[in-house]
Design an enzyme around this catalytic site. Sequence first.
Site, PDB file in Angstrom:
ATOM      1  CB  SER A 144      -0.903  -0.017   1.230  1.00  0.00           C
ATOM      2  OG  SER A 144      -1.559  -1.267   1.360  1.00  0.00           O
TER       3      SER A 144
ATOM      4  CG  HIS B  72       1.290  15.601  -2.622  1.00  0.00           C
ATOM      5  ND1 HIS B  72       2.505  15.272  -3.190  1.00  0.00           N
ATOM      6  CD2 HIS B  72       0.476  14.537  -2.807  1.00  0.00           C
ATOM      7  CE1 HIS B  72       2.424  14.052  -3.704  1.00  0.00           C
ATOM      8  NE2 HIS B  72       1.208  13.590  -3.478  1.00  0.00           N
TER       9      HIS B  72
ATOM     10  CB  CYS C  52      -3.991  -4.312   0.694  1.00  0.00           C
ATOM     11  SG  CYS C  52      -3.709  -3.458  -0.852  1.00  0.00           S
TER      12      CYS C  52
END
Length: 252
Positions: free
Chosen positions: A102, A107, A130
Amino acid sequence: MAEKITLYGFNNLTKSLSFNIYDVCYAKSPREQKDYISYINEQYNSERLTKILMHLTEMIGAHVLSLSKQDYKPQGASVTLLIAEETMIPASDTVVAHLDKSHVTVHTYPEYHPESCLATFRVDIDVATCGTITPLSTLDYLIGSFDSDIITMDYRVRGFTRDVTGKKLFMDHPMTSIQNYIDPKTLLRYDAIDINVYEANLFHTKMLIKDIDLQNYLFNTDVYELPPKERLSIMSRLRREMIEIFSGRNIY
């Protein structure tokens, strides 16, 4: 979950949490606006963001496989972690495998409006997992890691897995609202609404700070240096900016 579901094979469900925050500030001159952006870039550089994501990864019980980080000019930073739920398992003498993979990304987007004297710092964090890992448990930590005036969150569960009888499972934990995973004391500070699509396992919550202490929104300015009318004007601009971001449309 109180008890683990007995599955046939691995848990193939994928769970994605998108966490976005906006921090609004008043900087009265172009120089102060640029200084604010520089301050934000220093406070939330890739090193600090990496520490936040590393702790988040520990909280969900995952393991970091690789790390990429970058500071940008003139502003902004990004960090990406590739993670696995299970400890990597040697498949042979030369090959190493892991059961699932995963990622976690962050950002930052500092920006300012040259006319309104308002600057906005936006952070986007995406956690895709996951298997049994559920990233919702990290929400209080994420909210506390940033100055959050507006928060938007999306949680999606996709795919399906099977129990030992072959029955398909499209959700492996109870879910009615993202708000259920946030500290009630935190929720008291915000106006929050849900927009959920239960049939598609899509959950959306957005939150707007209720009370504004003007001093907390002034960059390099003391509130008592401003005349009362100017204080009211700044408060009005701050609130309008927050309402439009919260609503996702231009209103005023």
